[in-house]
Design a protein around this motif. Sequence first.
Motif, PDB file in Angstrom:
ATOM      1  N   LEU A 111       0.825  -1.208   0.000  1.00 34.59           N
ATOM      2  CA  LEU A 111       0.000   0.000   0.000  1.00 34.59           C
ATOM      3  C   LEU A 111       0.857   1.256   0.000  1.00 34.59           C
ATOM      4  O   LEU A 111       1.911   1.310   0.634  1.00 34.59           O
ATOM      5  N   ALA A 112       0.386   2.263  -0.713  1.00 29.99           N
ATOM      6  CA  ALA A 112       1.001   3.594  -0.685  1.00 29.99           C
ATOM      7  C   ALA A 112       0.262   4.445   0.331  1.00 29.99           C
ATOM      8  O   ALA A 112      -0.978   4.439   0.371  1.00 29.99           O
ATOM      9  N   ARG A 117      -3.639   3.368  -0.340  1.00 28.29           N
ATOM     10  CA  ARG A 117      -4.044   2.971  -1.685  1.00 28.29           C
ATOM     11  C   ARG A 117      -3.261   1.756  -2.174  1.00 28.29           C
ATOM     12  O   ARG A 117      -2.061   1.627  -1.923  1.00 28.29           O
ATOM     13  N   GLN A 118      -3.985   0.909  -2.896  1.00 30.46           N
ATOM     14  CA  GLN A 118      -3.368  -0.170  -3.657  1.00 30.46           C
ATOM     15  C   GLN A 118      -3.481   0.235  -5.126  1.00 30.46           C
ATOM     16  O   GLN A 118      -4.542   0.141  -5.735  1.00 30.46           O
ATOM     17  N   GLY A 119      -2.398   0.765  -5.656  1.00 32.41           N
ATOM     18  CA  GLY A 119      -2.487   1.388  -6.963  1.00 32.41           C
ATOM     19  C   GLY A 119      -3.356   2.628  -6.866  1.00 32.41           C
ATOM     20  O   GLY A 119      -3.153   3.490  -6.011  1.00 32.41           O
ATOM     21  N   ALA A 120      -4.357   2.697  -7.752  1.00 34.79           N
ATOM     22  CA  ALA A 120      -5.272   3.841  -7.723  1.00 34.79           C
ATOM     23  C   ALA A 120      -6.441   3.633  -6.771  1.00 34.79           C
ATOM     24  O   ALA A 120      -7.198   4.575  -6.503  1.00 34.79           O
ATOM     25  N   ARG A 121      -6.596   2.441  -6.257  1.00 41.19           N
ATOM     26  CA  ARG A 121      -7.766   2.091  -5.447  1.00 41.19           C
ATOM     27  C   ARG A 121      -7.586   2.539  -4.000  1.00 41.19           C
ATOM     28  O   ARG A 121      -6.623   2.175  -3.338  1.00 41.19           O
ATOM     29  N   LEU A 122      -8.536   3.328  -3.500  1.00 43.66           N
ATOM     30  CA  LEU A 122      -8.523   3.801  -2.126  1.00 43.66           C
ATOM     31  C   LEU A 122      -9.061   2.702  -1.206  1.00 43.66           C
ATOM     32  O   LEU A 122     -10.209   2.282  -1.332  1.00 43.66           O
ATOM     33  N   LEU A 123      -8.212   2.247  -0.266  1.00 44.03           N
ATOM     34  CA  LEU A 123      -8.612   1.190   0.657  1.00 44.03           C
ATOM     35  C   LEU A 123      -8.954   1.712   2.040  1.00 44.03           C
ATOM     36  O   LEU A 123      -9.711   1.064   2.775  1.00 44.03           O
ATOM     37  N   ALA A 125      -8.839  -9.016   6.064  1.00 49.04           N
ATOM     38  CA  ALA A 125      -7.596  -9.748   6.313  1.00 49.04           C
ATOM     39  C   ALA A 125      -6.397  -8.816   6.472  1.00 49.04           C
ATOM     40  O   ALA A 125      -5.376  -9.202   7.052  1.00 49.04           O
ATOM     41  N   ARG A 126      -6.517  -7.608   5.979  1.00 50.61           N
ATOM     42  CA  ARG A 126      -5.403  -6.659   6.080  1.00 50.61           C
ATOM     43  C   ARG A 126      -5.290  -6.003   7.465  1.00 50.61           C
ATOM     44  O   ARG A 126      -4.262  -5.401   7.766  1.00 50.61           O
ATOM     45  N   SER A 127      -6.331  -6.073   8.281  1.00 49.88           N
ATOM     46  CA  SER A 127      -6.341  -5.398   9.589  1.00 49.88           C
ATOM     47  C   SER A 127      -5.997  -3.918   9.425  1.00 49.88           C
ATOM     48  O   SER A 127      -5.068  -3.382  10.037  1.00 49.88           O
ATOM     49  N   LEU A 128      -6.784  -3.231   8.595  1.00 53.70           N
ATOM     50  CA  LEU A 128      -6.461  -1.844   8.257  1.00 53.70           C
ATOM     51  C   LEU A 128      -6.631  -0.889   9.434  1.00 53.70           C
ATOM     52  O   LEU A 128      -5.995   0.172   9.468  1.00 53.70           O
ATOM     53  N   GLY A 129      -7.469  -1.232  10.407  1.00 53.78           N
ATOM     54  CA  GLY A 129      -7.563  -0.394  11.596  1.00 53.78           C
ATOM     55  C   GLY A 129      -6.256  -0.380  12.378  1.00 53.78           C
ATOM     56  O   GLY A 129      -5.769   0.676  12.793  1.00 53.78           O
ATOM     57  N   THR A 130      -5.669  -1.568  12.549  1.00 50.98           N
ATOM     58  CA  THR A 130      -4.354  -1.658  13.196  1.00 50.98           C
ATOM     59  C   THR A 130      -3.292  -0.962  12.356  1.00 50.98           C
ATOM     60  O   THR A 130      -2.448  -0.222  12.883  1.00 50.98           O
ATOM     61  N   PHE A 131      -3.338  -1.185  11.050  1.00 54.78           N
ATOM     62  CA  PHE A 131      -2.367  -0.559  10.153  1.00 54.78           C
ATOM     63  C   PHE A 131      -2.429   0.963  10.258  1.00 54.78           C
ATOM     64  O   PHE A 131      -1.388   1.638  10.255  1.00 54.78           O
ATOM     65  N   ALA A 132      -3.636   1.511  10.370  1.00 55.49           N
ATOM     66  CA  ALA A 132      -3.786   2.966  10.483  1.00 55.49           C
ATOM     67  C   ALA A 132      -3.090   3.495  11.731  1.00 55.49           C
ATOM     68  O   ALA A 132      -2.376   4.504  11.677  1.00 55.49           O
ATOM     69  N   ILE A 133      -3.268   2.821  12.865  1.00 51.75           N
ATOM     70  CA  ILE A 133      -2.615   3.275  14.095  1.00 51.75           C
ATOM     71  C   ILE A 133      -1.101   3.200  13.960  1.00 51.75           C
ATOM     72  O   ILE A 133      -0.369   4.108  14.383  1.00 51.75           O
TER      73      ILE A 133
END
Length: 239
Positions: free
Chosen positions: A92-93, A147-153, A178-186
């Motif tokens: 992710l970018a 983002r994964q490429g142009a896609r906003l995750l 599966a990405r656990s984006l809440g944890t990733f955000a912190i």
Amino acid sequence: MRSERVRLFQTLPHACGYFAERTAQNLVIDPAAPQLDQLYGPALERGFRRAGGHLYYPSCPQCQACTPCRIDVEGFRPDRAQKRCLRRNADLAITESIPGYNAERHALYERYLRTRHAGGGMDEAEASDFRRFLTAPWSPTLFLEFRQGARLLGVAVTDVCLTGISAVYTFFDPEETARSLGTFAILQQVDLARRRGIPWLYLGFWIEGHPKMDYKRRFRPLQIRGPDGWKPMAEGSAS
């Protein structure tokens, strides 16, 4: 934040967002105060939190479950699960973006609320709801976009004060659990604070034993605020 300089208001009782059988009340700093931007940092230090244009603190006569918490940025080291989260999202970018409404963010926000908060009163959020809840004209906010490429995750709504960063709200693609984006955000907000030399990342309120709040205690070292001020959370708390 002396009483002769800043007015505090108490809200009427309303439904508690964490316990269905309870009501809640908040103390709110005068939303018309002209110096809210200057008050924000000291208010964070005292346990307040921003929702839209309001700085509030829970003030419930029969309950003191909501406990302000913050991460010690300098002392933080990711545990094994958090390191796995970083590896899963290495593709992710991350972009520090100007806050505000656009159609792409709103569509993601709507999908997130419909999945995570169905029937909770927020799941049909209009553009005005997005603006009113996530931003304020006086607030030092940025949006961390994933983002994964142009896609906003995902988007982590992040307020950056001189002595503390506040993790205001995060919304993300509900199909990417599966990405656990809440944890990733912190983890990204911790990194942002570290790069800017800011000592604290405020995570809002922690409630001991509450399943929606349990994740916060995994970000060590964590401090909680009680009647005597901030202190480290005991290692065994709520485990």
